[in-house]
Design an enzyme around this catalytic site. Sequence first.
Site, short mmCIF file in Angstrom:
data_model
loop_
_atom_site.label_atom_id
_atom_site.label_comp_id
_atom_site.label_asym_id
_atom_site.label_seq_id
_atom_site.Cartn_x
_atom_site.Cartn_y
_atom_site.Cartn_z
N THR A 96 -44.05 63.51 3.15
CA THR A 96 -43.06 64.41 2.56
C THR A 96 -43.14 65.80 3.17
O THR A 96 -42.12 66.51 3.25
CB THR A 96 -43.25 64.44 1.03
OG1 THR A 96 -43.09 63.10 0.55
CG2 THR A 96 -42.24 65.30 0.34
N PHE A 97 -44.33 66.21 3.58
CA PHE A 97 -44.46 67.52 4.22
C PHE A 97 -43.56 67.62 5.45
O PHE A 97 -42.99 68.67 5.74
CB PHE A 97 -45.93 67.78 4.61
CG PHE A 97 -46.13 69.12 5.26
CD1 PHE A 97 -46.20 70.27 4.50
CD2 PHE A 97 -46.24 69.22 6.63
CE1 PHE A 97 -46.36 71.51 5.10
CE2 PHE A 97 -46.41 70.45 7.25
CZ PHE A 97 -46.47 71.61 6.48
N VAL A 109 -44.37 62.45 -3.86
CA VAL A 109 -45.64 63.17 -3.86
C VAL A 109 -46.34 62.85 -5.18
O VAL A 109 -45.78 63.07 -6.26
CB VAL A 109 -45.44 64.69 -3.69
CG1 VAL A 109 -46.75 65.36 -3.31
CG2 VAL A 109 -44.38 65.00 -2.65
N THR A 153 -57.03 66.58 -5.70
CA THR A 153 -57.14 67.86 -4.99
C THR A 153 -55.84 68.64 -5.09
O THR A 153 -54.81 68.09 -5.48
CB THR A 153 -57.44 67.61 -3.49
OG1 THR A 153 -56.24 67.08 -2.90
CG2 THR A 153 -58.59 66.64 -3.29
N HIS A 173 -53.93 69.40 -2.82
CA HIS A 173 -53.03 69.03 -1.73
C HIS A 173 -51.62 68.73 -2.25
O HIS A 173 -50.62 69.14 -1.65
CB HIS A 173 -53.60 67.79 -1.02
CG HIS A 173 -53.00 67.54 0.32
ND1 HIS A 173 -53.06 68.45 1.35
CD2 HIS A 173 -52.32 66.47 0.81
CE1 HIS A 173 -52.44 67.95 2.41
NE2 HIS A 173 -51.99 66.76 2.11
N MET A 209 -31.63 66.02 -2.49
CA MET A 209 -33.08 65.84 -2.53
C MET A 209 -33.49 64.74 -3.51
O MET A 209 -33.25 64.85 -4.71
CB MET A 209 -33.75 67.16 -2.94
CG MET A 209 -35.25 67.08 -2.85
SD MET A 209 -36.04 68.66 -3.05
CE MET A 209 -36.16 68.73 -4.81
N ARG A 247 -39.64 55.94 -11.85
CA ARG A 247 -38.50 56.69 -11.32
C ARG A 247 -37.98 56.11 -10.00
O ARG A 247 -37.13 56.70 -9.36
CB ARG A 247 -38.89 58.16 -11.15
CG ARG A 247 -39.06 58.86 -12.48
CD ARG A 247 -39.94 60.08 -12.42
NE ARG A 247 -40.08 60.68 -13.75
CZ ARG A 247 -40.86 60.20 -14.73
NH1 ARG A 247 -41.57 59.09 -14.52
NH2 ARG A 247 -40.93 60.79 -15.90
#
Length: 163
Positions: A56-57, A81, A86, A88, A113, A127
């Site tokens: 996704t980044f 995501v 963590t 992240h 999106m 979802r």
Amino acid sequence: MNVHEGTLIATGLRFGLVVARFNSLITDQLLAGAADTLRRHGAADADLDVYRCPGTFELPALLRRVAASGRHDAVIALGAVIRGGTPHFDFVAAEATKGVAQVAMEAACAVSMGILTCDTMEQALERAGVKAGNKGAEAAAAAIEQAQVLRSLAGARRAKGAR
Ligand code: INI
């Protein structure tokens, strides 16, 4: 009163679907939901282009290039995501949503999106077509509507210029 809004008719429109491979168990379902919605609203299979990126980044960078190609009426970002132990998650989720918003402001086409940000895999599955709808399908419907309202603006500009 003049109300301008997009129809949900996808016939003749071209779409670029940009999909993250990370958490593909989920993102494949988002893609299936998005493609199903686009087809049900009249889009031709040949007018759906799928582009994959690692995670996704990386979505916004590829989305930007796909939007800039000028080949599509709308581009759709699909990713998932899922929170781990963590921080992240927070970085990836924040950068991805900011990046997609930036693309949306700059692109000539519609941008939507369908990125899930969930605490658990169970929430993400819910979802992605299990219990709580399909975020990919929602993003596809938004893409159609936004593409059509942008199209009506472009049509209005052309008509005015022609007079
Ligand atoms: N990418 C995702 O799409 N979802 C995640 O949940 C995720 N987490 O949590 O790590 C994730 N990380 C990978 C990231 O998108 C990049 O691909 C990676 O950092 C390389 O740039």
